[in-house]
Design an enzyme around this catalytic site. Structure first.
Site, short mmCIF file in Angstrom:
data_model
loop_
_atom_site.label_atom_id
_atom_site.label_comp_id
_atom_site.label_asym_id
_atom_site.label_seq_id
_atom_site.Cartn_x
_atom_site.Cartn_y
_atom_site.Cartn_z
N ALA A 1 21.75 5.95 -8.45
CA ALA A 1 22.98 6.15 -7.68
C ALA A 1 23.99 6.99 -8.48
O ALA A 1 24.70 7.82 -7.91
CB ALA A 1 23.59 4.80 -7.32
N GLY B 1 21.38 1.28 -4.01
CA GLY B 1 21.14 0.27 -5.04
C GLY B 1 20.96 -1.14 -4.54
O GLY B 1 21.31 -2.08 -5.23
N THR B 2 20.39 -1.28 -3.36
CA THR B 2 20.10 -2.65 -2.90
C THR B 2 18.61 -2.79 -2.55
O THR B 2 18.02 -1.87 -2.00
CB THR B 2 20.97 -3.08 -1.69
N SER B 3 18.08 -3.97 -2.89
CA SER B 3 16.66 -4.21 -2.60
C SER B 3 16.44 -4.48 -1.12
O SER B 3 15.31 -4.50 -0.66
CB SER B 3 16.15 -5.39 -3.44
N HIS C 1 29.87 -10.85 -0.78
CA HIS C 1 29.43 -12.01 -1.57
C HIS C 1 30.51 -12.52 -2.53
O HIS C 1 30.19 -13.26 -3.46
CB HIS C 1 28.15 -11.66 -2.35
N CYS D 1 41.46 -27.33 -11.11
CA CYS D 1 42.65 -26.94 -10.35
C CYS D 1 43.79 -27.90 -10.73
O CYS D 1 43.50 -29.05 -11.10
CB CYS D 1 42.28 -27.07 -8.87
N TYR E 1 28.37 -18.29 -15.16
CA TYR E 1 29.36 -17.37 -14.59
C TYR E 1 30.27 -16.79 -15.68
O TYR E 1 30.61 -15.60 -15.62
CB TYR E 1 30.16 -18.03 -13.45
N ASN F 1 28.11 -6.63 -4.31
CA ASN F 1 28.37 -6.89 -5.73
C ASN F 1 29.62 -7.73 -5.91
O ASN F 1 30.60 -7.58 -5.19
CB ASN F 1 28.50 -5.57 -6.49
N VAL F 2 29.56 -8.57 -6.93
CA VAL F 2 30.70 -9.45 -7.22
C VAL F 2 31.39 -9.01 -8.51
O VAL F 2 32.26 -9.70 -9.02
CB VAL F 2 30.22 -10.92 -7.35
P1 OAD Z 1 18.63 -6.55 -6.36
O1 OAD Z 1 18.53 -6.89 -7.80
O2 OAD Z 1 17.85 -7.37 -5.40
O3 OAD Z 1 18.17 -5.04 -6.13
C1 OAD Z 1 18.69 -4.00 -6.90
C2 OAD Z 1 18.14 -2.70 -6.34
O4 OAD Z 1 18.74 -1.64 -7.07
C3 OAD Z 1 16.64 -2.53 -6.47
O5 OAD Z 1 16.11 -2.11 -5.22
C4 OAD Z 1 16.49 -1.44 -7.54
O6 OAD Z 1 15.35 -0.62 -7.30
C5 OAD Z 1 17.76 -0.68 -7.35
N1 OAD Z 1 18.22 0.07 -8.54
C6 OAD Z 1 18.01 -0.20 -9.85
N2 OAD Z 1 18.63 0.69 -10.62
C7 OAD Z 1 19.26 1.57 -9.79
C8 OAD Z 1 20.08 2.72 -9.97
N3 OAD Z 1 20.39 3.17 -11.19
N4 OAD Z 1 20.54 3.35 -8.86
C9 OAD Z 1 20.24 2.91 -7.62
N5 OAD Z 1 19.47 1.84 -7.39
C10 OAD Z 1 18.99 1.16 -8.45
O7 OAD Z 1 20.18 -6.50 -5.98
P2 OAD Z 1 20.86 -6.61 -4.55
O8 OAD Z 1 20.10 -5.89 -3.51
O9 OAD Z 1 22.29 -6.25 -4.75
O10 OAD Z 1 23.46 -12.30 -3.86
O11 OAD Z 1 20.75 -8.15 -4.29
C11 OAD Z 1 21.32 -8.69 -3.14
C12 OAD Z 1 21.89 -10.04 -3.43
O12 OAD Z 1 20.88 -10.88 -4.02
C13 OAD Z 1 23.01 -10.05 -4.45
O13 OAD Z 1 24.28 -9.74 -3.91
C14 OAD Z 1 22.97 -11.48 -4.92
C15 OAD Z 1 21.49 -11.63 -5.11
O14 OAD Z 1 20.99 -12.91 -5.09
C16 OAD Z 1 24.21 -13.38 -4.12
O15 OAD Z 1 24.49 -13.72 -5.25
C17 OAD Z 1 24.65 -14.12 -2.90
#
Ligand code: OAD
Length: 246
Positions: A230, A188-190, A121, A149, A68, A104-105
């Site tokens: 994005a 930008g989410t999978s 998250h 702490c 982290y 996003n964190v």
């Molecule tokens: P991922 O890494 O699973 O997916 C990222 C997505 O962004 C993919 O679909 C890429 O194709 C897309 N991508 C890449 N570059 C991009 C760009 N320039 N513009 C737009 N899209 C782009 O990330 P998340 O979907 O955020 O959870 O993952 C979800 C969760 O899984 C996260 O919050 C985290 C992770 O484990 C926790 O930590 C609880």
């Protein structure tokens, strides 16, 4: 791009005023933050169960904290990109009701100027007492890992780990926003991590527009898929929404 033109035309005609934006790691990719599941994504190099679960933290809090701190260092050096800035600008429009929901964190939405953010998250720059649950800001790097702490218990990052529930009120607000919106921008989410990905199913009368260079399991639930970054496309869409609203 023909599809972008279609989306802009829909915006001109329908003048969406209630907008929900759901973001994932791809929105921060153009700020140099690695995604989770991309080619050199975090989950390609590390095992979730060793770093992002309550069990991992109990087993080896030092290792979890090193990871982290590495992520926090990396994000501190990054800057918000045009996608974060465009969303913040959209939220400032007086006639629009814009709900930003993020997985996003990395805190880049806040650093771009967004003030109301539903963080599903958690946030890398907050810590929580693992015993008493108090939460506080923690911007600076810790001099000793794992940090403790004042009560003596370990501090943990205030993020959601695998196997943990999401903050209930935040998730409820996010579902309400999805259900009430005219337009959901999905950027930008999978779309493979639930319950975040399930928010799309709450959309009732709104239209879903996905912005992602790759197809996802949510593409078929979207009216349009903009196969693009994005940071390139969100500023154009935001301009379109703002012009239609004024
Ligand atoms: P991922 O890494 O699973 O997916 C990222 C997505 O962004 C993919 O679909 C890429 O194709 C897309 N991508 C890449 N570059 C991009 C760009 N320039 N513009 C737009 N899209 C782009 O990330 P998340 O979907 O955020 O959870 O993952 C979800 C969760 O899984 C996260 O919050 C985290 C992770 O484990 C926790 O930590 C609880």
């Amino acid at each position: 791009m023909k599809i972008l033109e279609e989306v802009l035309e829909w915006i001109r005609r329908h003048r969406p005023a209630r907008i929900a934006v759901l973001t994932g790691a791809g929105v921060s990719a153009d700020s140099g933050i690695p995604t989770f599941r991309g080619g050199d994504g975090l989950w390609k190099q590390h095992r979730v169960e060793q770093l992002a679960t309550p069990e991992a933290f109990s087993r080896n809090p030092g290792l979890v904290w090193e990871w982290y701190e590495w992520r926090r260092d990396r994000v501190r050096l990054a800057s918000p990109n045009a996608a974060h800035l465009a969303i913040a600008e959209l939220q400032r429009h007086p006639k629009l009701d814009v709900t930003l929901i993020t997985q996003n964190v990395d805190d880049l939405h806040r650093r771009a100027g967004s003030r109301e953010i539903l963080e599903l998250h958690g946030n890398l720059f907050r810590v929580r007492c693992s015993l008493e649950g108090h939460v506080r800001q923690a911007e600076e790097a810790f001099s000793e890992l794992p940090p403790a702490c004042p009560c003596g218990a370990l501090l943990r990052p205030d993020v959601v780990w695998f196997g943990e529930p999401l903050p209930a009120r935040t998730l409820e607000h996010a579902a309400e926003a999805a259900s009430a919106c005219d337009l959901l921008l999905l950027a930008g989410t999978s779309g493979v991590v639930y319950p975040a990905a399930g928010l799309v199913s709450f959309v009732r009368r709104g239209v879903v527009v996905e912005i992602n260079p790759s197809r996802t399991p949510l593409t078929d639930q979207s009216a349009w898929w903009l196969e693009a970054s994005a940071s390139a496309v969100l500023p154009v869409i935001v301009d379109g929404i703002r012009s239609a609203a004024s």
